[in-house]
Design a protein around this motif. Structure first.
Motif, PDB file in Angstrom:
ATOM      1  N   ALA A 221      43.050  -4.199  17.054  1.00  0.00           N
ATOM      2  CA  ALA A 221      44.240  -3.349  17.069  1.00  0.00           C
ATOM      3  C   ALA A 221      44.815  -3.182  15.661  1.00  0.00           C
ATOM      4  CB  ALA A 221      45.302  -3.949  17.988  1.00  0.00           C
ATOM      5  N   GLY A 222      44.691  -4.237  14.839  1.00  0.00           N
ATOM      6  CA  GLY A 222      45.220  -4.195  13.481  1.00  0.00           C
ATOM      7  C   GLY A 222      44.579  -3.108  12.628  1.00  0.00           C
ATOM      8  N   VAL A 223      43.304  -2.785  12.919  1.00  0.00           N
ATOM      9  CA  VAL A 223      42.643  -1.723  12.162  1.00  0.00           C
ATOM     10  C   VAL A 223      43.316  -0.395  12.458  1.00  0.00           C
ATOM     11  CG1 VAL A 223      40.495  -0.443  11.936  1.00  0.00           C
ATOM     12  CG2 VAL A 223      40.448  -2.928  12.023  1.00  0.00           C
ATOM     13  N   LEU A 224      43.648  -0.197  13.725  1.00  0.00           N
ATOM     14  CA  LEU A 224      44.304   1.061  14.087  1.00  0.00           C
ATOM     15  C   LEU A 224      45.703   1.189  13.502  1.00  0.00           C
ATOM     16  CD1 LEU A 224      42.151   1.807  16.482  1.00  0.00           C
ATOM     17  CD2 LEU A 224      44.162   3.122  17.157  1.00  0.00           C
ATOM     18  N   THR A 225      46.461   0.090  13.588  1.00  0.00           N
ATOM     19  CA  THR A 225      47.823   0.189  13.040  1.00  0.00           C
ATOM     20  C   THR A 225      47.760   0.420  11.537  1.00  0.00           C
ATOM     21  OG1 THR A 225      47.993  -2.197  12.775  1.00  0.00           O
ATOM     22  CG2 THR A 225      48.888  -1.278  14.796  1.00  0.00           C
ATOM     23  N   ALA A 226      46.735  -0.138  10.872  1.00  0.00           N
ATOM     24  CA  ALA A 226      46.608   0.086   9.437  1.00  0.00           C
ATOM     25  C   ALA A 226      46.277   1.542   9.137  1.00  0.00           C
ATOM     26  CB  ALA A 226      45.549  -0.835   8.854  1.00  0.00           C
ATOM     27  N   PHE A 227      45.447   2.146  10.005  1.00  0.00           N
ATOM     28  CA  PHE A 227      45.099   3.555   9.815  1.00  0.00           C
ATOM     29  C   PHE A 227      46.333   4.442   9.885  1.00  0.00           C
ATOM     30  CE2 PHE A 227      40.423   3.147  10.517  1.00  0.00           C
ATOM     31  CZ  PHE A 227      40.065   3.880   9.397  1.00  0.00           C
ATOM     32  N   ILE A 228      47.247   4.079  10.769  1.00  0.00           N
ATOM     33  CA  ILE A 228      48.476   4.871  10.881  1.00  0.00           C
ATOM     34  C   ILE A 228      49.499   4.428   9.838  1.00  0.00           C
ATOM     35  CG2 ILE A 228      50.352   5.572  12.433  1.00  0.00           C
ATOM     36  CD1 ILE A 228      48.460   4.598  14.735  1.00  0.00           C
ATOM     37  N   GLY A 229      49.595   3.121   9.650  1.00  0.00           N
ATOM     38  CA  GLY A 229      50.662   2.571   8.826  1.00  0.00           C
ATOM     39  C   GLY A 229      50.475   2.777   7.338  1.00  0.00           C
ATOM     40  N   THR A 230      49.232   2.665   6.858  1.00  0.00           N
ATOM     41  CA  THR A 230      49.028   2.781   5.416  1.00  0.00           C
ATOM     42  C   THR A 230      49.437   4.150   4.883  1.00  0.00           C
ATOM     43  OG1 THR A 230      47.179   1.325   5.811  1.00  0.00           O
ATOM     44  CG2 THR A 230      47.460   2.104   3.574  1.00  0.00           C
ATOM     45  N   PRO A 231      48.991   5.247   5.513  1.00  0.00           N
ATOM     46  CA  PRO A 231      49.466   6.546   5.020  1.00  0.00           C
ATOM     47  C   PRO A 231      50.992   6.645   5.048  1.00  0.00           C
ATOM     48  CG  PRO A 231      47.719   6.839   6.623  1.00  0.00           C
ATOM     49  CD  PRO A 231      48.058   5.391   6.627  1.00  0.00           C
ATOM     50  N   TYR A 232      51.578   6.046   6.058  1.00  0.00           N
ATOM     51  CA  TYR A 232      53.035   6.090   6.151  1.00  0.00           C
ATOM     52  C   TYR A 232      53.662   5.342   4.980  1.00  0.00           C
ATOM     53  CZ  TYR A 232      57.644   6.061   8.249  1.00  0.00           C
ATOM     54  OH  TYR A 232      58.979   6.248   8.481  1.00  0.00           O
ATOM     55  N   PHE A 233      53.074   4.212   4.636  1.00  0.00           N
ATOM     56  CA  PHE A 233      53.577   3.427   3.513  1.00  0.00           C
ATOM     57  C   PHE A 233      53.422   4.211   2.206  1.00  0.00           C
ATOM     58  CE2 PHE A 233      52.992  -0.135   0.371  1.00  0.00           C
ATOM     59  CZ  PHE A 233      54.292  -0.581   0.435  1.00  0.00           C
ATOM     60  N   ILE A 234      52.262   4.859   2.053  1.00  0.00           N
ATOM     61  CA  ILE A 234      52.043   5.669   0.850  1.00  0.00           C
ATOM     62  C   ILE A 234      53.063   6.800   0.791  1.00  0.00           C
ATOM     63  CG2 ILE A 234      50.411   7.230  -0.300  1.00  0.00           C
ATOM     64  CD1 ILE A 234      48.180   5.424   0.824  1.00  0.00           C
ATOM     65  N   PHE A 235      53.312   7.397   1.956  1.00  0.00           N
ATOM     66  CA  PHE A 235      54.318   8.457   2.033  1.00  0.00           C
ATOM     67  C   PHE A 235      55.688   7.941   1.569  1.00  0.00           C
ATOM     68  CE2 PHE A 235      57.752   9.991   4.874  1.00  0.00           C
ATOM     69  CZ  PHE A 235      57.867  11.280   4.383  1.00  0.00           C
ATOM     70  N   LEU A 236      56.048   6.766   2.039  1.00  0.00           N
ATOM     71  CA  LEU A 236      57.334   6.181   1.636  1.00  0.00           C
ATOM     72  C   LEU A 236      57.377   5.940   0.134  1.00  0.00           C
ATOM     73  CD1 LEU A 236      58.152   3.462   4.329  1.00  0.00           C
ATOM     74  CD2 LEU A 236      59.325   5.618   3.921  1.00  0.00           C
ATOM     75  N   LEU A 237      56.275   5.428  -0.403  1.00  0.00           N
ATOM     76  CA  LEU A 237      56.221   5.138  -1.838  1.00  0.00           C
ATOM     77  C   LEU A 237      56.351   6.420  -2.657  1.00  0.00           C
ATOM     78  CD1 LEU A 237      53.427   2.437  -2.171  1.00  0.00           C
ATOM     79  CD2 LEU A 237      55.840   2.180  -2.703  1.00  0.00           C
ATOM     80  N   CYS A 238      55.687   7.489  -2.180  1.00  0.00           N
ATOM     81  CA  CYS A 238      55.740   8.756  -2.919  1.00  0.00           C
ATOM     82  C   CYS A 238      57.151   9.318  -2.912  1.00  0.00           C
ATOM     83  CB  CYS A 238      54.816   9.789  -2.294  1.00  0.00           C
ATOM     84  SG  CYS A 238      53.099   9.367  -2.461  1.00  0.00           S
ATOM     85  N   ARG A 239      57.820   9.132  -1.781  1.00  0.00           N
ATOM     86  CA  ARG A 239      59.151   9.703  -1.636  1.00  0.00           C
ATOM     87  C   ARG A 239      60.198   8.857  -2.346  1.00  0.00           C
ATOM     88  NH1 ARG A 239      62.104  10.346   3.971  1.00  0.00           N
ATOM     89  NH2 ARG A 239      62.331   8.174   3.383  1.00  0.00           N
ATOM     90  N   TYR A 240      59.817   7.600  -2.657  1.00  0.00           N
ATOM     91  CA  TYR A 240      60.777   6.651  -3.182  1.00  0.00           C
ATOM     92  C   TYR A 240      61.150   7.017  -4.614  1.00  0.00           C
ATOM     93  CZ  TYR A 240      63.126   2.333  -4.100  1.00  0.00           C
ATOM     94  OH  TYR A 240      64.079   1.416  -4.420  1.00  0.00           O
ATOM     95  N   LYS A 241      62.447   7.117  -4.891  1.00  0.00           N
ATOM     96  CA  LYS A 241      62.836   7.640  -6.203  1.00  0.00           C
ATOM     97  C   LYS A 241      63.418   6.599  -7.152  1.00  0.00           C
ATOM     98  CE  LYS A 241      63.455  12.388  -4.825  1.00  0.00           C
ATOM     99  NZ  LYS A 241      63.557  12.184  -3.358  1.00  0.00           N
ATOM    100  N   ASN A 242      63.896   5.497  -6.611  1.00  0.00           N
ATOM    101  CA  ASN A 242      64.639   4.583  -7.493  1.00  0.00           C
ATOM    102  C   ASN A 242      63.770   3.542  -8.178  1.00  0.00           C
ATOM    103  OD1 ASN A 242      66.932   5.910  -6.477  1.00  0.00           O
ATOM    104  ND2 ASN A 242      66.841   4.585  -4.681  1.00  0.00           N
ATOM    105  N   TRP A 243      62.682   3.953  -8.796  1.00  0.00           N
ATOM    106  CA  TRP A 243      61.845   2.982  -9.500  1.00  0.00           C
ATOM    107  C   TRP A 243      62.642   2.356 -10.607  1.00  0.00           C
ATOM    108  CZ3 TRP A 243      57.271   1.679  -7.495  1.00  0.00           C
ATOM    109  CH2 TRP A 243      56.702   2.568  -6.570  1.00  0.00           C
TER     110      TRP A 243
END
Ligand code: ATP
Ligand code: MG
Lengths: 272, 326
Positions: free
Chosen positions: B304-326
């Motif tokens: 199950a962890g492989v599937l959640t990673a498939f969904i979760g990783t792009p979401y995390f990347i999306f959050l990082l891209c959107r994140y502005k306060n570096w």
């Protein structure tokens, strides 16, 4: 009898940030039932002092007493919060909550674990919103407010806390001139109800008008304190603020006011 | 987009219920939806044995694990005010995993009951290391998360090393590590259920204080919150939840990150409502991930962890891209 007259007593306060000493061995008493204005140049430690009174900073040495035996740094946090409220200079507003929700957080020191508001709390919240003139914003989300509206919402939160002592760090920032004076008048009204108010202000003329007492700070020290009539002088302005000014009497309130001496600004005709 | 919280929570319960039924029904032997209840309840049903001994506990474990991870993420994000934080991103779950692997390698006969405390110890040590290394970066969410990711990578490398030099352990451990609920049975339920039963009420007790903490440390203190104590207690609760989840099925990634985000965007920031909603969302994520992991390409069962990673990783990347306060 002596302590009865003092709302706040600071003794031998030393405050460091990292290893920089900001305030050193400061003693100060704030009189009960008065408006005390804290004035001084940028970076002289006004906010730092307020924060230590309200235990947002723990001083390296020294104590802050509200009563002879009530050391704020040793009391239960919500007990202190029932006696003293503070408007910080910089507020942090979370997204996605309404004005009313935010103001209701002011009741937190009186509520149970789940923060359930009782009838009495709802009344206090309504009253605070009326006093701060934000009742009509009640259901708006706070991320949709203007800077001045937001500032008044935060003031409502402080009022909802319903404490005897109120610390205000530059409450008039962001406010237009009309709302500034409304706020200052509100301060006087609260003061008449018996509240002790300590306020940091940058408008010196407003400070002289509205405060019973001035505490004048420079570089982490209290230079002098007293009635505006006594301490607000040209010499003080030069020494503390490095500001060349004439001190005259405010024709409206008969308190002192300062007017900048014209030094370097050439006349328009001369420039052309 | 805002949905009325009660409506949202009711919808989540309904969705979870549907996934749960499909989850129990799906597998090598397909049990039609209409048969599922019968198979659970009546001993004369032909599926009674398989459902009650394998499918039902596995489904319940998925729910409990999902709820624990999601709740852990919600508490961590709330308390360090970091939208990029979650137990797996910060290396808490890999720290807990590493501790369990160490236990398995050095004491293969260790009783099952020792796993949760070991995971907990690992989780706490990982958190202590993280907080020490990032002590000056608490106000900088992205940098803080980055150190967590680096730590997680080190722990994973240590796990890989241990598994390579101890090949006998590999098969079962590998599956466990990628976050699989495969082969979980009733004996695993006591490893997690009591934790959740204690920690969920704790989370509810903290909810109002966490709401106030969102106004900033200074305002929270002014309003009578002991900010330091609140932080410590909440982090302990959060790590315990994550470690309990790890001790039954390893680290199922990104549930702790995605679930709180999803619920926040739907119902706002009140923790009293966020707690049940996030727990339900987490449960749905893991139950559905395990369901799809089994039905996507039978007879292969993905963890199950492989599937959640498939969904979760792009979401995390999306959050990082959107994140502005570096
Ligand atoms: N978090 C901090 N870390 C280190 N130094 C700080 C910190 N906050 C304030 N200082 C320093 O402490 C001194 C006093 O700051 P403080 O905020 O009390 O000034 P202030 O009198 O309120 O000024 P202002 O009128 O600009 O608000 C300043 O020199 C400032 O640089
Ligand atoms: Mg200041």
């Amino acid at each position: 009898m002596q302590t009865q007259q003092h709302a706040i007593t600071l003794s031998d306060i030393t405050i460091n940030y990292a290893n920089k000493c900001i305030i050193e061995q400061l003693d100060l008493t704030i009189k009960k039932g008065e408006i005390t204005a804290l004035i001084g140049p940028n970076g002289c430690g006004k906010s730092t002092l307020l924060k230590s009174i309200n235990r947002l900073l723990t001083p390296k040495t020294g104590c802050v007493y509200l009563d002879k035996n009530f050391n704020v740094h040793q009391q239960a946090s919500n007990k202190v919060a029932q006696l003293m409220a503070m408007l910080p200079q910089i507020t942090q507003s979370p997204e996605g909550i309404t004005v009313k929700t935010l103001v209701a957080f002011g009741r937190a020191p009186y509520l149970n674990q789940f923060g359930v508001l009782r009838q009495h709390d709802h009344q206090k919240v309504e009253q605070a919103m009326q006093q701060a003139k934000v009742s009509d914003l009640s259901d708006q989300y706070i991320d949709q407010l203007s800077g001045g509206q937001l500032q008044r919402v935060w003031i409502a939160l402080v009022l909802a806390q319903d404490t005897d002592i109120i610390l205000l760090d530059e409450p008039t920032t962001y406010l237009d001139i009309c709302h500034q004076f409304e706020l200052l008048n509100l301060m006087v009204e609260l003061n008449r109800q018996g509240k002790t108010i300590v306020v940091v202000m940058h408008d010196l003329n407003q400070a002289c008008r509205y405060a019973d007492n001035l505490v004048i700070m420079k570089a982490g020290k209290v230079i002098t304190k007293g009635y505006p009539e006594d301490v607000f002088t040209s010499k003080m302005l030069k020494d503390v603020f490095n500001f060349d000014a004439l001190v005259i009497q405010d024709p409206e309130s008969h308190t002192p006011m300062s007017i900048a001496r014209q030094v370097n600004r050439p006349h328009k005709d001369q420039v052309v | 987009m805002r949905i009325h919280p009660t409506l949202f929570i009711t919808a989540l319960v309904a969705i979870l219920f549907c996934f749960a039924i499909f989850h129990v029904g799906a597998g090598a032997i397909d049990i039609p939806v209409s048969e599922v209840f019968n198979a659970i309840a009546s001993p004369i049903s032909e599926h009674y044995f398989i459902v009650n001994n394998f499918r039902l506990p596995r489904m319940l474990i998925s729910m409990l694990v999902g709820a624990s991870l999601a709740l852990s993420g919600l508490l961590i994000q709330g308390v360090i005010r970091n939208p990029l934080a979650s137990p797996d991103v910060l290396g808490v779950t890999s720290g807990a995993s590493l501790a369990v692997i160490l236990l398995a390698v050095f004491w293969p006969q260790a009783p099952l009951e020792l796993i949760p405390p070991t995971a907990l110890l690992g989780g706490f040590i990982a958190t202590a290391i993280l907080l020490f290394l990032a002590r000056h970066l608490l106000q900088r969410p992205a940098a803080f998360a980055l150190i967590g990711i680096a730590l997680a990578t080190i722990f994973s490398a240590a796990i890989d090393y241990l598994l390579t030099v101890n090949p006998l352990e590999i098969n079962t451990s590998m599956l466990w590590l990628t976050g699989s609920v495969w082969g979980r049975n009733w004996s695993h339920i006591p490893l997690i259920l009591p934790w959740l039963a204690v920690l969920l009420p704790c989370a509810f007790l903290l909810s109002f204080k966490l709401d106030i903490l969102a106004l900033g440390d200074d305002t929270a203190t002014s309003l009578g919150i002991s900010v330091k104590a609140l932080r410590v207690i909440t982090i302990i609760v959060a790590i315990s939840l994550a470690s309990a989840a790890v001790s039954v099925c390893g680290s199922i990634g990104f549930v702790g990150l995605v679930a709180p985000h999803l619920t926040r965007s739907m119902i706002g920031n009140r923790h009293l409502l966020l707690i049940p909603a996030t727990a339900l969302t987490g449960a749905i994520l893991v139950v559905s991930a395990d369901l799809f992991a089994r039905v996507l390409m039978p007879p292969i069962e993905l963890p199950a962890g492989v599937l959640t990673a498939f969904i979760g990783t792009p979401y995390f990347i999306f959050l990082l891209c959107r994140y502005k306060n570096w």
